[in-house]
Design a protein around this motif. Structure first.
Motif, short mmCIF file in Angstrom:
data_model
loop_
_atom_site.label_atom_id
_atom_site.label_comp_id
_atom_site.label_asym_id
_atom_site.label_seq_id
_atom_site.Cartn_x
_atom_site.Cartn_y
_atom_site.Cartn_z
N LEU A 46 71.08 -18.02 13.41
CA LEU A 46 70.26 -19.23 13.34
C LEU A 46 68.95 -18.85 12.69
O LEU A 46 68.21 -18.01 13.19
N TRP A 47 68.67 -19.47 11.55
CA TRP A 47 67.43 -19.20 10.83
C TRP A 47 66.45 -20.31 11.16
O TRP A 47 66.71 -21.49 10.90
N VAL A 48 65.31 -19.95 11.72
CA VAL A 48 64.22 -20.90 11.95
C VAL A 48 63.43 -20.93 10.64
O VAL A 48 62.63 -20.05 10.37
N GLU A 49 63.73 -21.95 9.85
CA GLU A 49 63.16 -22.04 8.50
C GLU A 49 61.67 -22.30 8.54
O GLU A 49 60.89 -21.64 7.85
N GLN A 50 61.27 -23.30 9.32
CA GLN A 50 59.84 -23.64 9.35
C GLN A 50 59.49 -24.41 10.61
O GLN A 50 60.34 -25.04 11.22
N VAL A 51 58.24 -24.30 10.98
CA VAL A 51 57.65 -25.14 12.00
C VAL A 51 56.39 -25.70 11.36
O VAL A 51 55.51 -24.95 10.95
N THR A 52 56.34 -27.02 11.22
CA THR A 52 55.17 -27.64 10.59
C THR A 52 54.38 -28.42 11.63
O THR A 52 54.93 -28.89 12.63
N VAL A 53 53.09 -28.53 11.38
CA VAL A 53 52.19 -29.28 12.25
C VAL A 53 51.37 -30.23 11.39
O VAL A 53 51.13 -29.96 10.21
N PRO A 54 50.91 -31.35 11.96
CA PRO A 54 50.07 -32.27 11.19
C PRO A 54 48.69 -31.65 10.94
O PRO A 54 48.29 -30.68 11.60
N ASP A 55 47.97 -32.23 10.00
CA ASP A 55 46.66 -31.68 9.61
C ASP A 55 45.70 -31.48 10.78
O ASP A 55 45.00 -30.49 10.83
N TYR A 56 45.69 -32.42 11.72
CA TYR A 56 44.71 -32.29 12.80
C TYR A 56 45.02 -31.10 13.72
O TYR A 56 44.14 -30.61 14.42
N LEU A 57 46.26 -30.61 13.70
CA LEU A 57 46.61 -29.43 14.48
C LEU A 57 46.58 -28.16 13.63
O LEU A 57 46.65 -27.05 14.17
N ALA A 58 46.51 -28.29 12.32
CA ALA A 58 46.60 -27.15 11.42
C ALA A 58 45.31 -26.36 11.31
O ALA A 58 45.31 -25.25 10.79
N GLY A 59 44.21 -26.90 11.80
CA GLY A 59 42.94 -26.17 11.75
C GLY A 59 42.89 -25.08 12.80
O GLY A 59 43.83 -24.85 13.55
N ASN A 60 41.75 -24.42 12.88
CA ASN A 60 41.58 -23.32 13.83
C ASN A 60 41.34 -23.78 15.27
O ASN A 60 41.65 -23.09 16.21
N GLY A 61 40.75 -24.96 15.44
CA GLY A 61 40.32 -25.39 16.77
C GLY A 61 41.44 -25.96 17.61
O GLY A 61 42.33 -26.65 17.11
N LEU A 62 41.39 -25.65 18.92
CA LEU A 62 42.32 -26.27 19.86
C LEU A 62 41.99 -27.75 19.91
O LEU A 62 40.83 -28.15 19.74
N VAL A 63 42.99 -28.59 20.17
CA VAL A 63 42.81 -30.04 20.14
C VAL A 63 42.92 -30.59 21.55
O VAL A 63 43.79 -30.19 22.32
N GLN A 89 56.80 -18.05 15.74
CA GLN A 89 57.08 -16.76 16.37
C GLN A 89 57.58 -16.94 17.81
O GLN A 89 58.55 -16.31 18.23
N THR A 90 56.92 -17.81 18.57
CA THR A 90 57.34 -18.00 19.95
C THR A 90 58.66 -18.77 20.03
O THR A 90 59.45 -18.53 20.94
N LEU A 91 58.91 -19.67 19.07
CA LEU A 91 60.18 -20.38 19.05
C LEU A 91 61.33 -19.40 18.81
O LEU A 91 62.36 -19.46 19.48
N VAL A 92 61.16 -18.49 17.87
CA VAL A 92 62.19 -17.48 17.60
C VAL A 92 62.45 -16.65 18.87
O VAL A 92 63.59 -16.40 19.24
N ALA A 93 61.39 -16.24 19.55
CA ALA A 93 61.54 -15.45 20.77
C ALA A 93 62.23 -16.26 21.87
O ALA A 93 63.16 -15.77 22.53
N ASN A 94 61.80 -17.51 22.07
CA ASN A 94 62.38 -18.35 23.12
C ASN A 94 63.84 -18.68 22.83
O ASN A 94 64.68 -18.66 23.73
#
Length: 187
Positions: A46-63, A89-94
């Motif tokens: 099973l290849w985890v190709e990508q995990v994407t997040v919206p712009d408001y989550l893509a920054g450095n700050g916790l939301v 990374q955590t999805l692959v591990a889980n």
């Protein structure tokens, strides 16, 4: 006299100023499952190709969601590495732990494999003391596509960003388990 006033003013301003400490957070990574090849051949992949997040989550700050329509992005409580990378990374591990006998990889495998893509739409703390982990995933399995959403809401057991990150990690682990259950049911 004038030098003494200037030095005194500088000392007074230095005493009144405060430095705001920046804190960095990383999702707890769980143990990676190791799978060895058996005599019957290679395990299904099973290849985890990508995990994407919206712009408001893509920054450095916790939301943190402060109302049904308002979000605050922390400026001093930051992700230690990009959130999409941590989630992958955590999805692959889980998934590796939840799918024994299956090789889960984050890099493109050379042989036949299933492909999983995940889009996260919510990954934040909320004003009512809960955390939200939501989105959808798309699995390509033997030329067929399976698409399903996930929506995990968990209470935050304590106040503060540490507890929020731990609860978010727990929600992400539950979403990964839902994905793993669906993947396992296909075989």
């Amino acid at each position: 006299m004038r030098k003494a006033l200037i030095v005194g003013a500088i000392l007074l301003m230095a005493g009144c100023s405060s430095t705001i400490e920046t804190t960095y957070y990383q999702l707890p990574a769980g143990n990676v499952a190791h799978i060895s090849s058996s005599a019957s051949g290679n395990p299904p992949m099973l290849w985890v190709e990508q995990v994407t997040v919206p712009d408001y989550l893509a920054g450095n700050g916790l939301v943190y969601q402060t109302s049904d329509v308002k979000y605050v992005i922390a400026s001093n409580n930051l992700w230690a590495s990009p959130l999409d990378q941590q989630l992958k990374q955590t999805l692959v591990a889980n998934l590796g732990k939840a799918l024994p006998g299956r090789l889960v990889a984050s890099t493109t495998p050379a042989e036949q494999h299933d492909t999983l893509s995940v889009t996260v739409s919510g990954f934040q703390g909320r004003y009512d003391g809960k955390v939200i982990v939501s989105g959808e995933w798309l699995l390509e399995h033997q030329g067929r596509f399976v698409k399903q959403g996930f929506d995990v809401t968990l209470p935050q057991t304590e106040d503060g960003y540490d507890a929020m990150v731990r609860a978010l990690a727990q929600g992400w682990q539950q979403a990964a388990q839902q994905m793993a259950n669906s993947v396992a049911s296909l075989n």
